[in-house]
Design an enzyme around this catalytic site. Structure first.
Site, PDB file in Angstrom:
ATOM      1  N   LYS A 164       0.825  -1.208   0.000  1.00  0.00           N
ATOM      2  CA  LYS A 164       0.000   0.000   0.000  1.00  0.00           C
ATOM      3  C   LYS A 164       0.861   1.260   0.000  1.00  0.00           C
ATOM      4  O   LYS A 164       0.621   2.196  -0.770  1.00  0.00           O
ATOM      5  CB  LYS A 164      -0.918   0.003   1.232  1.00  0.00           C
TER       6      LYS A 164
ATOM      7  N   CYS B 126      -0.738   0.625   6.342  1.00  0.00           N
ATOM      8  CA  CYS B 126      -1.097  -0.304   7.426  1.00  0.00           C
ATOM      9  C   CYS B 126      -2.017  -1.392   6.895  1.00  0.00           C
ATOM     10  O   CYS B 126      -2.782  -1.172   5.944  1.00  0.00           O
ATOM     11  CB  CYS B 126      -1.824   0.420   8.565  1.00  0.00           C
ATOM     12  N   ASP B 127      -1.941  -2.556   7.526  1.00  0.00           N
ATOM     13  CA  ASP B 127      -2.899  -3.618   7.222  1.00  0.00           C
ATOM     14  C   ASP B 127      -3.020  -4.528   8.434  1.00  0.00           C
ATOM     15  O   ASP B 127      -2.043  -4.709   9.176  1.00  0.00           O
ATOM     16  CB  ASP B 127      -2.482  -4.437   6.002  1.00  0.00           C
ATOM     17  N   SER B 128      -4.219  -5.078   8.632  1.00  0.00           N
ATOM     18  CA  SER B 128      -4.481  -5.899   9.815  1.00  0.00           C
ATOM     19  C   SER B 128      -5.144  -7.220   9.449  1.00  0.00           C
ATOM     20  O   SER B 128      -5.944  -7.279   8.504  1.00  0.00           O
ATOM     21  CB  SER B 128      -5.400  -5.152  10.799  1.00  0.00           C
TER      22      SER B 128
ATOM     23  N   GLY C  61       0.406  -4.567  10.400  1.00  0.00           N
ATOM     24  CA  GLY C  61       1.674  -4.163   9.811  1.00  0.00           C
ATOM     25  C   GLY C  61       1.711  -2.661   9.638  1.00  0.00           C
ATOM     26  O   GLY C  61       0.701  -2.042   9.292  1.00  0.00           O
TER      27      GLY C  61
END
EC number: 3.6.1.9
Length: 219
Positions: free
Chosen positions: A55, A88-90, A125
């Site tokens: 991203k 960010c990623d979850s 992240g």
């Protein structure tokens, strides 16, 4: 006085934007539309890092290659400013299964029936890229979530609100989903979408003070 610092958030997540705003940080929001299906990583800690990196890099490349986009986003505030891009990623790990956003209400119901009464680990992240130096930092944070035991009727009512359909792990801690969480171990903001303490440390590693973001104008 240090140069003003601008934070570009490579995410459309309202929760991440609100977290930053509540901390006095007005992000410049630029969703990446990164193709998450192209990533084939199975370890949750590595997965969120790869997704967050993808991203952030998409937006960095666009800012460098599309002057018009950069001008429209930053305008006159770009002059003299340092610019960092945050991706960010979850995902949620429960019973050895990795969960992102559910694809359907039926899938959300099935997940909650498996999750209730269990303990899961929420991984997020975080990737920061400094446009000036091209330095890139990659970190992840993990928070343990103890789920309550809602009834099928409560789960169905929750899914009907639409809230869990927009969330990794099928719940929003800061919303109605918080009613179905018994305990959190670790950074609760990480569960919402990003860890502000981790962001502060990462900015420090890049040589910035997070208070520089407090001086950024609200756009």
């Amino acid at each position: 006085m240090p140069n003003p610092l601008q934070l570009v958030l490579a995410s459309a997540s309202p929760a991440r934007r609100k977290l930053l705003q509540m901390a006095g940080i007005p992000p410049i929001v630029c969703p990446s539309d990164f193709d998450e299906d192209s990533v084939t990583v199975f370890d949750p800690g590595q997965l969120v890092q790869v997704l967050a990196q993808g991203k952030a890099r998409v937006i960095v490349n666009r800012l460098r290659q599309e002057p018009a986009l950069r001008q429209s986003l930053l305008g006159s505030h770009e002059l003299g400013s340092s610019i960092v891009v945050l991706g960010c990623d979850s995902v949620l790990l429960v019973n050895g299964e990795v969960y992102g956003k559910p694809d359907s209400p039926a899938e959300a119901m099935e997940r909650w029936q498996k999750m209730r009464g269990k303990v899961g680990d929420l991984y997020t992240g975080h990737v920061l890229i400094d446009l000036a130096s091209d330095r890139e930092l990659i970190q992840s944070a993990t928070t343990r979530v103890h789920f309550a035991t809602p009834t099928d009727a409560e789960i169905a009512a929750y899914i009907a609100t639409g809230e869990p359909m927009q969330c990794a792990g099928c719940f929003a801690l800061e919303g109605r989903g918080g009613l179905f969480v018994e305990k959190i171990e670790g950074c609760h903001m990480n569960v919402i979408g990003l860890s502000l303490p981790l962001l502060r440390r990462m900015l420090g590693e890049l040589g910035y003070d997070i208070t520089q973001l407090w001086q950024a104008p609200v756009l």
